[in-house]
Write a protein that holds these residues in place. Structure first.
Motif, PDB file in Angstrom:
ATOM      1  N   ASN A  27      30.978 -64.501  -7.398  1.00 33.01           N
ATOM      2  CA  ASN A  27      29.628 -63.958  -7.251  1.00 33.01           C
ATOM      3  C   ASN A  27      28.556 -65.024  -7.385  1.00 33.01           C
ATOM      4  O   ASN A  27      27.385 -64.705  -7.572  1.00 33.01           O
ATOM      5  N   GLU A  28      28.944 -66.293  -7.271  1.00 35.66           N
ATOM      6  CA  GLU A  28      27.978 -67.381  -7.202  1.00 35.66           C
ATOM      7  C   GLU A  28      27.881 -67.858  -5.757  1.00 35.66           C
ATOM      8  O   GLU A  28      28.893 -68.185  -5.132  1.00 35.66           O
ATOM      9  N   LEU A  29      26.676 -67.906  -5.235  1.00 35.61           N
ATOM     10  CA  LEU A  29      26.475 -68.258  -3.834  1.00 35.61           C
ATOM     11  C   LEU A  29      27.036 -69.642  -3.513  1.00 35.61           C
ATOM     12  O   LEU A  29      27.557 -69.881  -2.417  1.00 35.61           O
ATOM     13  N   SER A  30      26.963 -70.552  -4.472  1.00 33.91           N
ATOM     14  CA  SER A  30      27.429 -71.923  -4.245  1.00 33.91           C
ATOM     15  C   SER A  30      28.927 -71.993  -3.987  1.00 33.91           C
ATOM     16  O   SER A  30      29.427 -72.997  -3.460  1.00 33.91           O
ATOM     17  N   GLN A  31      29.661 -70.942  -4.349  1.00 34.26           N
ATOM     18  CA  GLN A  31      31.107 -70.931  -4.146  1.00 34.26           C
ATOM     19  C   GLN A  31      31.499 -70.343  -2.790  1.00 34.26           C
ATOM     20  O   GLN A  31      32.674 -70.324  -2.439  1.00 34.26           O
ATOM     21  N   TRP A  32      30.504 -69.869  -2.059  1.00 35.84           N
ATOM     22  CA  TRP A  32      30.749 -69.338  -0.712  1.00 35.84           C
ATOM     23  C   TRP A  32      30.453 -70.427   0.314  1.00 35.84           C
ATOM     24  O   TRP A  32      29.494 -70.343   1.084  1.00 35.84           O
ATOM     25  N   ILE A  33      31.253 -71.449   0.315  1.00 36.06           N
ATOM     26  CA  ILE A  33      31.084 -72.537   1.267  1.00 36.06           C
ATOM     27  C   ILE A  33      32.433 -72.863   1.882  1.00 36.06           C
ATOM     28  O   ILE A  33      33.483 -72.553   1.322  1.00 36.06           O
ATOM     29  N   CYS A  34      32.376 -73.493   3.030  1.00 33.80           N
ATOM     30  CA  CYS A  34      33.599 -73.888   3.729  1.00 33.80           C
ATOM     31  C   CYS A  34      33.969 -75.307   3.313  1.00 33.80           C
ATOM     32  O   CYS A  34      33.117 -76.200   3.302  1.00 33.80           O
ATOM     33  N   ILE A 133      27.107 -58.870   8.925  1.00 34.68           N
ATOM     34  CA  ILE A 133      26.836 -58.771   7.490  1.00 34.68           C
ATOM     35  C   ILE A 133      26.718 -60.197   6.966  1.00 34.68           C
ATOM     36  O   ILE A 133      27.611 -61.021   7.178  1.00 34.68           O
ATOM     37  N   ARG A 134      25.632 -60.476   6.299  1.00 30.21           N
ATOM     38  CA  ARG A 134      25.356 -61.841   5.843  1.00 30.21           C
ATOM     39  C   ARG A 134      25.118 -61.841   4.337  1.00 30.21           C
ATOM     40  O   ARG A 134      24.272 -61.087   3.838  1.00 30.21           O
ATOM     41  N   LEU A 135      25.869 -62.664   3.635  1.00 32.61           N
ATOM     42  CA  LEU A 135      25.645 -62.848   2.206  1.00 32.61           C
ATOM     43  C   LEU A 135      24.457 -63.786   2.027  1.00 32.61           C
ATOM     44  O   LEU A 135      24.476 -64.920   2.506  1.00 32.61           O
ATOM     45  N   VAL A 136      23.420 -63.314   1.324  1.00 34.38           N
ATOM     46  CA  VAL A 136      22.200 -64.116   1.217  1.00 34.38           C
ATOM     47  C   VAL A 136      21.836 -64.500  -0.207  1.00 34.38           C
ATOM     48  O   VAL A 136      20.994 -65.379  -0.412  1.00 34.38           O
ATOM     49  N   SER A 137      22.450 -63.864  -1.203  1.00 38.00           N
ATOM     50  CA  SER A 137      22.050 -64.193  -2.567  1.00 38.00           C
ATOM     51  C   SER A 137      23.122 -63.792  -3.562  1.00 38.00           C
ATOM     52  O   SER A 137      23.896 -62.852  -3.329  1.00 38.00           O
ATOM     53  N   GLY A 138      23.150 -64.535  -4.672  1.00 43.47           N
ATOM     54  CA  GLY A 138      23.973 -64.184  -5.813  1.00 43.47           C
ATOM     55  C   GLY A 138      23.111 -63.573  -6.895  1.00 43.47           C
ATOM     56  O   GLY A 138      22.033 -63.030  -6.613  1.00 43.47           O
ATOM     57  N   PRO A 139      23.540 -63.673  -8.160  1.00 43.54           N
ATOM     58  CA  PRO A 139      22.774 -63.067  -9.256  1.00 43.54           C
ATOM     59  C   PRO A 139      21.348 -63.603  -9.367  1.00 43.54           C
ATOM     60  O   PRO A 139      20.433 -62.864  -9.735  1.00 43.54           O
TER      61      PRO A 139
END
Length: 360
Positions: A27-34, A133-139
């Motif tokens: 649930n951290e945006l920084s971990q959603w990377i390729c 569907i686009r993930l745009v933000s974490g907590p």
């Protein structure tokens, strides 16, 4: 509605709870990377796609509970994610915005092969419309979420200069915030005046895009790859939009544009322009990148309308301090465009793409 639809609200809730408990989704945006891999290698690309799919697949019950059916990825087929079996697509050739017009021949033409962009996934809504569907933000609220909220107020959406896709839904799962957007194809090469009107609006809202290039503009069409789309670009039925604000910045809305400076983001558009690392005016960079991108399509009429070359050169070859604002560039464009005669408009262009130097 079909086998992929939960039998009851309770089933959906339980499926979502189970997905939450076993979810491989950080649930951290920084971990959603390729990871940096060679996606031209089919084996490595397939592994990246499979890893991305494992995250989204665990969220499928949650999205189904909101009437969204994810595209499916099968690792033994190197064609990306495929549309769900149900519901069936219902796009028509005369579809009105926010939906895309149909210009594809079969469902397979809708396959989505940009799966290395981990934060987006294609889906179909319960009415048969294709969405992203686009993930745009974490907590912690992200800059991208701030931008979507600013661009989607009632007043912002009513502004005809707002050439961005509307947010259909905001969804939250485990402190992750997703936006649901209509799916349009990246086949744009949109007209300069439309793009610059949209850029004027973004800058008026104190949003610097910072990654303007053809793949980040879309057109209200879903097309068979490789098909010619000139007949779909008729004025009145065609619409264009900027996408991808993950590199963008939203400054305070009352900020003085002339005073805003940031470190230049060295993405492909600015590298192509020959711009150097360091402090920059991100709004001037936007104007330069948009102008360089659109001149390849527009400047082909220079053999008929010499003024078009002067227009582009004045922007692209002036000193950095003299780069005009989006509004000033738009006003200049309209002045020379008003002088184009009917005879000139009937003349064929000098080609499909103009090739020449930018600021290098």
């Amino acid at each position: 509605m079909g086998s992929s639809t939960p039998e009851s609200v309770i089933d959906t809730a339980m499926s979502t709870l189970r997905a939450f408990n076993r979810s491989p989704v950080p649930n951290e945006l920084s971990q959603w990377i390729c990871d940096a891999v060679d996606v031209s290698n089919p084996e490595k690309r397939g592994q990246v796609w499979l890893n991305t799919w494992s995250r989204w697949k665990s969220l499928a019950p949650f999205f189904v509970s909101h009437g969204l059916y994810l595209y499916d990825y099968t690792s033994d087929v190197d064609r990306g994610a495929s549309p769900p079996g149900v519901p069936k697509a219902r796009h028509s050739t005369s579809e009105q915005p926010p939906w895309a017009r149909r210009a594809y021949n079969q469902e397979e033409d809708l396959d989505f092969d940009c799966l290395e962009t981990v934060r987006i996934w294609p889906a179909r809504d319960a009415d048969g419309h294709e969405v992203i569907i686009r993930l745009v933000s974490g907590p912690n609220p992200s800059e991208e979420l701030k931008i979507f909220l600013r661009l989607n107020t009632p007043d912002a959406r009513k502004d005809p200069r707002n050439h961005t896709l509307p947010v259909l839904k905001y969804l939250t799962f485990n402190k992750l915030i997703f936006v649901v957007l209509p799916r349009w194809d990246t086949v744009a090469h949109s007209p300069w005046v439309t793009s610059n009107t949209g850029l004027e609006f973004l800058h008026e809202k104190r949003i610097a895009h910072r990654d303007i290039h053809p793949s980040n503009t879309v057109m209200n069409v879903l097309a068979t790859p490789g098909e010619e789309l000139n007949e779909l670009r008729a004025s009145g039925s065609v619409h264009y939009a900027f996408i991808d604000f993950d590199s963008s910045i939203a400054f305070p809305e009352n900020a003085d544009l002339s005073t805003l400076r940031v470190q230049r983001l060295m993405r492909n558009p600015v590298l192509y322009m020959g711009l150097k690392p360091g402090l920059c005016d991100p709004f001037k960079d936007d104007v330069l990148c948009l102008t360089a991108t659109t001149q390849t399509m527009v400047r082909v009429i220079e053999n008929v309308v010499p003024e078009v070359g002067l227009f582009f050169d004045k922007i692209l070859h002036c000193t950095y301090d003299d780069v005009p604002s989006a509004l000033q560039a738009l006003q200049s464009f309209r002045r020379w465009r008003a002088g184009v005669t009917h005879d000139q408009q009937r003349e064929p262009p000098g080609g499909s793409f103009w090739k020449g130097r930018t600021r290098k």
